[in-house]
Design an enzyme around this catalytic site. Structure first.
Site, PDB file in Angstrom:
ATOM      1  N   ASP A  97       1.832 -14.512   2.163  1.00 16.62           N
ATOM      2  CA  ASP A  97       2.262 -14.016   0.856  1.00 16.62           C
ATOM      3  C   ASP A  97       1.084 -14.009  -0.123  1.00 16.62           C
ATOM      4  OD1 ASP A  97       4.047 -13.037  -0.978  1.00 16.62           O
ATOM      5  OD2 ASP A  97       5.369 -14.781  -0.958  1.00 16.62           O
ATOM      6  N   GLU A 145      -2.992 -11.088  -4.347  1.00 12.74           N
ATOM      7  CA  GLU A 145      -3.276  -9.998  -5.285  1.00 12.74           C
ATOM      8  C   GLU A 145      -3.871 -10.501  -6.612  1.00 12.74           C
ATOM      9  OE1 GLU A 145       0.528  -9.382  -2.975  1.00 12.74           O
ATOM     10  OE2 GLU A 145      -0.014 -10.768  -4.589  1.00 12.74           O
ATOM     11  N   ASP A 184       8.515  -7.427  -3.761  1.00 13.73           N
ATOM     12  CA  ASP A 184       9.694  -7.903  -4.488  1.00 13.73           C
ATOM     13  C   ASP A 184      10.516  -6.747  -5.063  1.00 13.73           C
ATOM     14  OD1 ASP A 184       8.650 -10.340  -3.878  1.00 13.73           O
ATOM     15  OD2 ASP A 184       7.988 -10.820  -5.901  1.00 13.73           O
TER      16      ASP A 184
END
Length: 676
Positions: A415, A418, A482
């Site tokens: 995950d 970024e 998401d």
């Protein structure tokens, strides 16, 4: 980056110098170098003073790829991260006549006109596919004094641009400003987790900007008849990729930047997650797994999200013993049930993590310019970020992953990656922080993927990754981030996946029923259909569990039926995966990629081809109505729904209503994806 004020003026605070013409050129073996004055053409030696030149170098890294490098001042770029490109030193032909230079690689030719303006014309098999003309190549100074190199290619009548990574905006990029800058913004904005400076044109060419930093594209949004792209600095390298069709262009592009590997057979089954902030322990996990078995829903992978570790300590790579007193025993129980195990990780180390002091002491984190550890409070309190330019830091991080693999973990969800800082920081190897922002995800996912290749073998290695840059297709699988629990978000997720596939990535997934909020039973069932007709399928959420029985008895039936359908399709999917691995063509592909000569398919982003032979049109409405288009594959024969056995004549739009057990999933004429 926009710098113009209409057709004639420049925005306040900006200035621009355009390359005027080609004054002189050097022809070397396999390289053509052009020298172009800024401003006005040079007619005599006296005009060479006080003007400056743009140096243009033309080379070819592979057959059917022509690379142009625009250089103002030559700078030392040794501290710049670079994409790993597979160059082959192809044969090229360089010729000069009275009116032009020609540079040919394979079947792709660049014609450069002599005269008072610069004119670049790209031809594939003698047919013009791209063109850069008057006032296209420029050096722009922004209001802060930062230099940018800018280039423009013509955007022709009817020309459409696709790709540029995972994009949740309109599938066709015409009219959009796209900044290649990885951000954690969800799926409902122009931000994206996976930004790729590569696009495809329906004029049968690809354009790749070889820069890991912030590449800014104006797709008919600065000048409506041009695609403009620019990078900060004084140098830009871009490549035009030619091919017979869009698939061939993707093949060549992924030859250059890396092919997606095959992923393990078990990964095509259903993945079930604990969800994000939900409470769970060993009892919960086994209830979920056994509940799926009791309801005859085949399950392949169980995923432990963040809270397998103690809160405020992400990541510490240590099981929360208050919830999992015997993690090895639990993993064995899951393996005994025939499941593979995935666990959530990221490359951030919270200050409360026992690993923080160790990492800080040994210099394993990104640092401030004064040498202290860079930290902030977003996500985890006082968190630091592992610096993968440091080989020892990478080895340290990988060591904890190897312990988890030895314990019984089969794969990792990588995950984040970024939110990487760019100001006031420094890396172990001195890399430019601006250029590392996007590139960081490559090093992060490679470090994790390499552990799985080493410990489990290349045939078993697989990630579930959120962020990506060029070359990240070599570390699959990626999911869409998401999304919200509603139909518009379901549709934007599909658009993103199709754009991602047009950017060189072979596999793709998404959070079935949406990540944010609580899904309605209706949405849960419709997204289940879509999710289990994607290359990879995972139930996941934020605050809500996603086990089917919480959404009603019919949701259980739908989950069972479509999981079983996907397992029936597995031989077909494995065949398509081999094609993806060999050609770079994604398993889930936009209609225009499969049917580039059908004008209707150019705009469609609410349906897709799953491999060569299966058309899927998810239902995006509560009333169960689907509108879909059936293309003509050249045979003129009917397509057949593999669930209902209904036939559909090609070349037509259909509007039909479907219950939760059916949707448009049509086999191409003469094929049988259920029996490969």
């Amino acid at each position: 980056m926009k710098f113009l004020n209409g057709g004639w003026l420049v925005k306040d605070g900006f200035s621009v110098k355009y390359a005027a013409n080609i004054y002189t050129a050097n022809i070397e073996p396999k390289k053509l170098t052009l020298f172009c004055p800024f401003g006005s053409p040079i007619y005599n030696a006296g005009m060479t003073l006080d003007g400056g030149i743009l140096t243009i170098e033309v080379t070819s890294p592979r057959e059917d790829v022509i690379t142009t490098k625009l250089i103002n001042f030559k700078k030392d770029r040794s501290n710049c991260p670079k994409f790993g490109l597979n160059e082959t030193d192809p044969d090229v032909e360089i010729d000069e006549t009275d009116d032009k230079w020609t540079f040919t690689s394979g079947r792709l030719t660049l014609e450069i006109a002599k005269g008072e303006t610069i004119d670049f014309k790209y031809l594939y098999d003698g047919k013009v596919i791209a063109h850069s003309g008057w006032r296209a190549k420029g050096l722009v100074t922004d209001p802060e004094g930062q230099l940018h190199v800018s280039e423009q290619l013509d955007l022709g009548v009817g020309e459409k641009i696709y790709g540029l990574g995972e994009r949740f905006t309109n599938f066709i990029k015409n009219g959009q400003t796209v900044d290649i800058w990885n951000e954690d913004g969800g799926t409902g904005t122009e931000q994206a987790y996976k930004n790729i400076p590569f696009y495809l044109s329906n004029r049968k060419y690809g354009l790749f900007v070889d820069n890991p930093g912030k590449v800014s594209f104006e797709v008919g949004s600065e000048k409506v008849s041009r695609v403009q792209f620019s990078v900060p600095g004084e140098e830009m390298s871009y490549s035009v990729v030619g091919g017979e069709n869009l698939k061939a262009i993707l093949n060549t592009y992924t030859d250059l930047t890396g092919k997606a590997p095959l992923v393990p057979d078990w990964s095509y089954g259903l993945w079930l997650s604990t969800s994000f902030t939900t409470d769970y322990d060993e009892k919960t996990v086994l209830e979920f797994v056994d509940g799926m078995a009791e309801r005859n829903i085949p399950l392949s992978v169980f995923h432990f999200d963040c809270r397998w570790m103690k809160e405020l300590e992400w990541c510490n790579f240590d099981w929360d013993k208050s919830k999992f007193p015997d993690p090895e025993g639990l993993l064995k129980k899951l393996h005994d049930r025939g499941l593979k195990i995935c666990v959530w990780i990221n490359s951030y180390i919270g200050q409360k993590s026992p690993l923080f002091e160790e990492g800080a002491k040994n210099g394993y984190f990104i640092k401030n310019e004064d040498g202290s550890v860079w930290q902030w409070d977003r996500w985890q309190a006082g968190m630091a970020i592992v610096d993968f330019t440091n080989p020892e830091a990478t080895k340290w991080y990988q060591g904890y992953l190897k312990k988890l693999v030895a314990m019984g973990v089969d794969c990792f969800k990588t995950d984040f990656g970024e939110r990487i800082p760019t100001e006031g920081v420094k890396y172990y190897d001195g890399s430019d922080p601006e250029l590392m922002h996007n590139y960081y995800t490559y090093l992060y996912n490679k470090a994790v993927y390499d552990v799985l290749v080493e410990t489990k073998g290349a045939d078993e290695a697989i990630l579930f990754a959120r962020s990506a840059t060029v070359g990240g297709q070599q570390f699959p699988v990626h999911w869409g981030g998401d999304c919200s629990s509603n139909y518009p978000s379901m549709a934007e997720s599909l658009r993103a996946g199709l754009s991602f596939g047009m950017s060189g990535f072979g596999y793709w997934s998404h959070d079935i029923a949406g990540f944010e909020d609580q899904a309605s039973p209706d949405l849960y069932k419709r997204w289940t259909q879509f999710g289990l007709l994607s290359s990879h399928s995972r139930y996941h959420g934020s605050t809500a569990y996603k086990v089917p029985w919480l959404y009603g008895d019919e949701a259980v039936d739908v989950a069972r039926e479509f999981t079983e359908l996907k397992l029936q399709l597995k031989p077909y999917l494995l065949k398509m995966a081999q094609e993806t691995h060999e050609t770079g063509v994604p398993m889930m592909r936009a209609m225009v990629l499969e049917f580039p000569d059908d004008p209707t398919c150019e705009d469609i982003d609410t349906q897709y081809m799953l491999g060569d032979d299966l058309l899927v049109a998810p239902v995006f409405r509560e009333d169960g109505v689907a509108r879909f288009y059936v293309p003509d594959d050249g045979t003129g024969q009917a397509w057949t729904n593999i669930i209902t056995d209904t036939a559909y004549e090609p070349g037509k739009w259909y509007t039909e209503q479907y219950d939760y057990h059916t949707l448009p999933v049509l086999a191409r004429p003469g094929t049988d994806p259920l029996h490969v």
